[in-house]
Design a protein around this motif. Structure first.
Motif, mmCIF file in Angstrom:
data_model
loop_
_atom_site.group_PDB
_atom_site.id
_atom_site.type_symbol
_atom_site.label_atom_id
_atom_site.label_comp_id
_atom_site.label_asym_id
_atom_site.label_seq_id
_atom_site.Cartn_x
_atom_site.Cartn_y
_atom_site.Cartn_z
ATOM 1 N N UNK A 1 0.823 -1.273 -0.174
ATOM 2 C CA UNK A 1 -0.075 -0.225 -0.080
ATOM 3 C C UNK A 1 0.800 1.204 0.057
ATOM 4 N N UNK A 2 0.401 2.241 -0.777
ATOM 5 C CA UNK A 2 1.290 3.555 -0.808
ATOM 6 C C UNK A 2 0.299 4.695 -0.547
ATOM 7 N N UNK A 3 0.679 5.506 0.427
ATOM 8 C CA UNK A 3 -0.211 6.863 0.978
ATOM 9 C C UNK A 3 0.652 7.980 0.348
ATOM 10 N N UNK B 1 0.438 12.404 0.058
ATOM 11 C CA UNK B 1 -0.391 13.443 0.372
ATOM 12 C C UNK B 1 -0.809 14.465 -0.920
ATOM 13 N N UNK B 2 -0.143 14.048 -2.156
ATOM 14 C CA UNK B 2 0.104 15.151 -3.149
ATOM 15 C C UNK B 2 -1.274 15.709 -3.727
ATOM 16 N N UNK C 1 -3.812 16.728 -1.746
ATOM 17 C CA UNK C 1 -4.510 17.678 -1.097
ATOM 18 C C UNK C 1 -4.235 19.231 -1.645
ATOM 19 N N UNK C 2 -5.553 19.688 -1.880
ATOM 20 C CA UNK C 2 -5.483 21.156 -2.342
ATOM 21 C C UNK C 2 -5.242 22.175 -1.170
ATOM 22 N N UNK C 3 -3.861 22.590 -1.089
ATOM 23 C CA UNK C 3 -3.595 23.394 0.221
ATOM 24 C C UNK C 3 -3.471 24.841 -0.366
ATOM 25 N N UNK C 4 -3.303 25.188 -1.574
ATOM 26 C CA UNK C 4 -3.458 26.559 -2.004
ATOM 27 C C UNK C 4 -3.701 26.619 -3.546
#
Lengths: 189, 268
Positions: free
Chosen positions: A1-3, A5-6, A8-11
């Motif tokens: 499994x590979x997680x 974070x890319x 996520x809309x942070x800006x």
């Protein structure tokens, strides 16, 4: 499994070369603004080269940018770069325009090059541009002719073959030779 | 068909300069899709024509830009409003605020007899601003939903907290916590402080049950992540640990490379 974070809309997204195509297809207005800033000069230059009339070129640039935006969902990345797609759309638009105009004026299809050449004299040409404009002249005359007729005037190889009495195989091999020569010129400055 | 001969004939270049008929073009596109060698030659030819076109570049007058973009966007909204007849249920507060600002600025400008170009200019800028604000709002909504979900996980009475701290030979400030939900068995990871892994390594999370490690997968950290990461499910665990493993993870943990380890803070 590979997680990861890319996602996520942070800006807010800035348009870059990398996300341009995705944002453009999604209809992000900022993408068209970016395209205009990056490519309008090249497209405008091609329009002027083909229609040879500045006032007309302004109108055509207007129409072409609208068309690019309208047809944004037609762009297929697997068939070539966004720039190539826009260039071909622009060339075809110019050529279609001139042909319909030529037809309306009851002129022969092929006499488009006789249209008035009326570039304003106050246009800022940089010296580099003038040098490059002569670029086609570096090719042997028979290759210049093929590129001029096909790329800038919209002739098909069959039409060139028939109108100029050149075998189709020769039209193709000259096109190939012309592009190879041009490529060498670009690669070696 | 002999591919070499096909490439040598110049038909690819003829396609690139637009000299093929519709049928011939379609045929070539099929060939290019099927044969990478053909595609490569085609891309080279297209690149050369791109370079050639750039050589003719002439800057359009700067004042054209807004007018042209506005015309493009106007056509667009005319089109979508025809398709999208259903009234929107919500008005974004941003849209309302910007619209009010727009109306107010229009009103003031009318009295000042400013030129039509000026309005068009402003409209375009406001249009761009609205789409920026819509994007901002979308981001805020997404982030809000994320935070809401995180809070729900933390507040759940079935959630056990495993505070994993730096092991003996590591920096004692290292910290990564696991939240494990006893009812749905889901495991969430909250990386608080771990050194950046070398490019050829990955961190891997392990659950420990009866002294046996259970693989919970590798994870990658980005500094911008301020959220819990759902990493999978495990029926039961006495402890969790993170080790540094070769890229992609290992079958069993390398205990020499353990960074943090933790048991539950409180029993459920």
């Amino acid at each position: 499994m590979f997680c990861n974070y890319d996602a996520l809309p942070v800006r807010r997204l800035q348009i870059t070369e990398e996300n341009l195509i995705e944002e453009f297809s999604k209809g992000n207005k900022a993408a068209l603004s970016y395209i205009y800033d990056s490519y309008s000069a090249a497209l405008y230059g091609i329009i002027i080269k083909i229609v040879r009339n500045e006032e007309l070129s302004q109108d055509i640039l207007h129409d072409v940018i609208i068309k690019i935006w309208k047809k944004r969902n037609h762009y297929n990345q697997s068939k070539g770069s966004l720039y190539t797609w826009m260039l071909n759309l622009t060339r075809n638009h110019c050529i279609d325009y001139l042909r319909s105009k030529a037809n309306r004026n009851d002129l022969q299809n092929r006499e488009i090059s006789n249209f008035v050449y009326s570039l304003e004299s106050n246009r800022k040409f940089d010296p580099q541009h003038i040098g490059l404009n002569e670029l086609l002249k570096k090719l042997p005359e028979e290759q210049q002719q093929i590129i001029q007729l096909s790329y800038f005037e919209g002739y098909t190889q069959k039409e060139i073959s028939e109108d100029y009495n050149i075998p189709i195989g020769t039209v193709k091999s000259r096109t190939k030779a012309a592009l190879e020569k041009l490529r060498k010129i670009f690669n070696h400055g | 068909m002999d591919i070499k001969e096909y490439i040598g004939s110049g038909i690819i270049e003829a396609y690139a300069v637009g000299a093929l008929s519709e049928a011939e073009s379609q045929e070539l596109e099929k060939m290019a899709a099927a044969h990478p060698e053909i595609k490569e030659v085609l891309e080279k030819a297209q690149k050369t024509l791109e370079d050639l076109s750039r050589a003719y570049a002439i800057n359009p007058k700067p004042e054209w830009k807004n007018k042209i973009l506005k015309a493009a966007f106007d056509k667009d909204s005319a089109k979508t409003s025809r398709i999208n007849k259903a009234p929107k249920k919500y008005f974004s507060p941003w849209l309302v605020a910007v619209s009010i600002a727009l109306i107010a600025s229009l009103g003031i400008n009318v009295t000042q007899h400013q030129s039509v170009e000026r309005y068009e200019d402003k409209l375009l800028k406001l249009n761009l601003r609205i789409s920026e604000l819509e994007q901002d709002q979308q981001i805020m909504v997404t982030n809000y939903q994320l935070l809401e979900k995180n809070l729900e996980i933390l507040r759940d009475p079935n959630t056990a907290i495993f505070a994993m701290k730096g092991v003996t030979n590591r920096d004692s400030n290292l910290r990564a916590d696991v939240y494990w939900n006893a009812s749905n068995q889901k495991v969430y990871l909250d990386v608080k402080k771990l050194p950046a892994p070398p490019p050829d390594k990955d961190y891997q999370l392990w659950a420990l049950k009866d002294g046996q490690p259970i693989d919970m997968g590798v994870f990658r950290m980005l500094t911008e992540a301020n959220t819990l990461l759902e990493v999978g499910e495990v029926p039961e665990a006495e402890a969790f640990a993170v080790t540094l493993e070769p890229k992609g993870g290992s079958v069993s943990p390398n205990l020499e490379e353990m960074y943090v380890y933790g048991t539950p803070l409180r029993a459920l």
